[in-house]
Design a protein around this motif. Structure first.
Motif, PDB file in Angstrom:
ATOM      1  N   ARG A 159      29.218  34.876  44.698  1.00  0.00           N
ATOM      2  CA  ARG A 159      29.717  36.025  45.016  1.00  0.00           C
ATOM      3  C   ARG A 159      28.323  37.253  44.721  1.00  0.00           C
ATOM      4  N   LEU A 160      27.982  37.979  45.690  1.00  0.00           N
ATOM      5  CA  LEU A 160      27.070  38.877  45.567  1.00  0.00           C
ATOM      6  C   LEU A 160      27.687  40.478  45.250  1.00  0.00           C
ATOM      7  N   PHE A 161      28.863  40.566  45.914  1.00  0.00           N
ATOM      8  CA  PHE A 161      29.483  41.765  45.646  1.00  0.00           C
ATOM      9  C   PHE A 161      31.078  41.678  45.637  1.00  0.00           C
ATOM     10  N   HIS A 162      31.521  42.138  44.535  1.00  0.00           N
ATOM     11  CA  HIS A 162      33.077  41.901  44.445  1.00  0.00           C
ATOM     12  C   HIS A 162      33.462  43.260  44.345  1.00  0.00           C
ATOM     13  N   GLY A 163      33.701  43.791  45.638  1.00  0.00           N
ATOM     14  CA  GLY A 163      34.104  45.372  45.913  1.00  0.00           C
ATOM     15  C   GLY A 163      35.067  45.902  45.042  1.00  0.00           C
ATOM     16  N   SER A 164      36.217  45.047  44.720  1.00  0.00           N
ATOM     17  CA  SER A 164      37.652  45.837  44.041  1.00  0.00           C
ATOM     18  C   SER A 164      37.177  46.133  42.585  1.00  0.00           C
ATOM     19  N   GLN A 165      36.008  45.562  42.166  1.00  0.00           N
ATOM     20  CA  GLN A 165      35.689  45.818  40.878  1.00  0.00           C
ATOM     21  C   GLN A 165      34.201  46.308  40.712  1.00  0.00           C
ATOM     22  N   GLU A 166      33.673  46.504  41.651  1.00  0.00           N
ATOM     23  CA  GLU A 166      32.302  47.150  41.614  1.00  0.00           C
ATOM     24  C   GLU A 166      32.040  48.328  42.912  1.00  0.00           C
ATOM     25  N   GLY A 167      33.070  49.001  43.074  1.00  0.00           N
ATOM     26  CA  GLY A 167      32.901  50.238  43.777  1.00  0.00           C
ATOM     27  C   GLY A 167      33.190  50.163  45.280  1.00  0.00           C
ATOM     28  N   ALA A 168      33.709  49.275  45.796  1.00  0.00           N
ATOM     29  CA  ALA A 168      34.307  49.377  47.282  1.00  0.00           C
ATOM     30  C   ALA A 168      35.222  48.516  47.615  1.00  0.00           C
ATOM     31  N   GLY A 169      36.398  48.796  47.309  1.00  0.00           N
ATOM     32  CA  GLY A 169      37.471  47.919  47.221  1.00  0.00           C
ATOM     33  C   GLY A 169      37.898  47.299  48.620  1.00  0.00           C
ATOM     34  N   GLY A 170      38.290  46.124  48.657  1.00  0.00           N
ATOM     35  CA  GLY A 170      38.381  45.571  50.128  1.00  0.00           C
ATOM     36  C   GLY A 170      37.217  44.782  50.611  1.00  0.00           C
ATOM     37  N   LEU A 201      39.440  29.655  30.356  1.00  0.00           N
ATOM     38  CA  LEU A 201      38.413  29.568  31.094  1.00  0.00           C
ATOM     39  C   LEU A 201      38.126  30.658  32.305  1.00  0.00           C
ATOM     40  N   ALA A 202      37.289  31.542  31.894  1.00  0.00           N
ATOM     41  CA  ALA A 202      37.158  32.848  32.887  1.00  0.00           C
ATOM     42  C   ALA A 202      36.156  32.838  33.865  1.00  0.00           C
ATOM     43  N   PRO A 203      36.575  33.327  34.912  1.00  0.00           N
ATOM     44  CA  PRO A 203      35.428  33.024  36.438  1.00  0.00           C
ATOM     45  C   PRO A 203      34.198  33.459  35.768  1.00  0.00           C
ATOM     46  N   ALA A 204      33.355  33.116  36.694  1.00  0.00           N
ATOM     47  CA  ALA A 204      31.868  33.484  35.965  1.00  0.00           C
ATOM     48  C   ALA A 204      31.498  34.899  36.458  1.00  0.00           C
ATOM     49  N   ALA A 205      30.173  35.515  35.932  1.00  0.00           N
ATOM     50  CA  ALA A 205      29.767  36.893  35.995  1.00  0.00           C
ATOM     51  C   ALA A 205      29.917  37.256  37.348  1.00  0.00           C
ATOM     52  N   ASP A 206      29.944  36.638  38.565  1.00  0.00           N
ATOM     53  CA  ASP A 206      29.799  37.182  39.819  1.00  0.00           C
ATOM     54  C   ASP A 206      31.345  37.522  40.322  1.00  0.00           C
ATOM     55  N   PHE A 207      32.179  37.439  39.549  1.00  0.00           N
ATOM     56  CA  PHE A 207      33.689  37.853  39.515  1.00  0.00           C
ATOM     57  C   PHE A 207      34.107  38.733  38.366  1.00  0.00           C
TER      58      PHE A 207
END
Length: 338
Positions: A31-42, A316-322
């Protein structure tokens, strides 16, 4: 648009150390952009090998927005990728296949190959279902299975396209059984197996979860009141060294209801009984409204009541792309050692 541009730049910069790790391990699906957590939900932007998949769940992107986002991602990665845009802002998050904003090039919609943990996976920008053929947030779990499957029997429940089974086969499992209700999912699993011909063959069982797991656990199969049970494959009671339980949030059939919020125990109990003594059960819950601490307590209490107390429980947490701003990502994964 400037705010989205800035958010994407920050996300791409934040991922650079992770991307270096992923390339070293043979992974080009992330994942390159996880909008809900990085500034653009959805809004999500994913790479699947040669493909760039942009999906919008709340509102449609404008064409110029979409092309600018794609250009920004490709410039950061230094790769030319095939763009697919799935607008899922309509009811039930279904893909708008009329493509009023952007029509993908034919080569972007062909059968492609992505890579994770050095394995080949089938990639399709569009197929009969709604979701991508590989759920990227489960990558760490597949990596854990690959590293801990040597000479083990492995049961992959709700297998979808069998990524966990493929990881187990690559990790040296002596037996891998993938179970899923949908033949279309298992067909992709067979494709994934064929894309990795050096691996031993896996087994595929098409069945509703409840009759299959209850037979394996030695429990009776009950029909709903007034209903006759449909046909289901007969399976012998047995246990596996490693079991993966990754159910959908909700589903209903003649045999029972999958409901992660109200009745996780009905899924968990037979999965525990199908796990061998000294075995491992990896269980997942993808409901954001369920707190990890509450769910963990519920899982451990269920095991205790069954007389199968857990010797060790690892989160076990997801990787840093999430990323998760509050440390409570929607996908929660527990590794239970019996």
């Amino acid at each position: 648009m400037p705010a989205l541009d800035q958010a994407l730049r920050a996300a791409l910069a934040h991922r650079q150390p992770l991307l270096n790790e992923l390339y070293a391990q043979g992974t080009d699906c992330y994942r390159l952009f996880h909008g809900s957590q990085e500034g653009a939900g959805g809004l999500t932007i994913d790479r699947y090998g040669p493909q760039l998949l942009v999906q919008s769940f709340h509102q449609s992107l404008e064409r110029d927005q979409l092309l600018q986002l794609a250009e920004q991602c490709q410039a950061s990665l230094g790769d030319e990728l095939l763009l697919v845009y799935n607008d899922r802002s309509r009811g039930n998050s279904r893909v708008d296949r009329s493509d009023p904003v952007y029509q993908a090039a034919p080569e972007a919609l062909e059968d492609l190959i992505g890579h994770e943990w050095g394995l080949n996976y089938r990639v399709r920008g569009r197929h009969a279902g709604q979701d991508p053929l590989l759920f990227l947030d489960l990558r760490n779990a597949r990596g854990w299975v690959k590293a801990h499957s040597t000479d083990k029997s492995v049961l992959n429940l709700f297998a979808y396209t069998c990524g966990v089974g493929l990881s187990a086969a690559a990790g040296g499992a002596r037996e891998v059984v993938n179970l899923d209700f949908a033949e279309g999912n298992l067909a992709v699993g067979r494709e994934n197996g064929a894309l990795n011909p050096e691996l031993p063959a896996m087994q595929f069982v098409q069945s509703d979860y409840f009759p299959a797991i209850r037979q394996l656990a030695g429990l009776p199969i009950n029909a709903r009141r007034g209903q006759k049970l449909p046909h289901y494959p007969r399976l012998a009671q047995r246990q596996f060294d490693l079991v993966l339980l990754d159910p959908p949030a909700w589903a209903k059939s003649a045999f029972g209801t999958v409901d992660l919020l109200r009745d996780y125990q009905s899924l968990l109990k037979p999965a525990i009984l199908a796990t061998a003594d000294d075995g491992v059960l990896i269980c997942c819950n993808n409901l954001a409204k369920v707190a990890l601490s509450d769910w963990r307590e519920q899982v451990l209490r269920c095991a205790e009541k069954l007389g199968r107390p857990v010797r060790d429980c690892q989160v076990l947490a997801p990787a840093a792309d999430f990323p998760s701003l509050d440390g409570q990502p929607p996908l929660k994964t527990l590794i239970l050692q019996f």
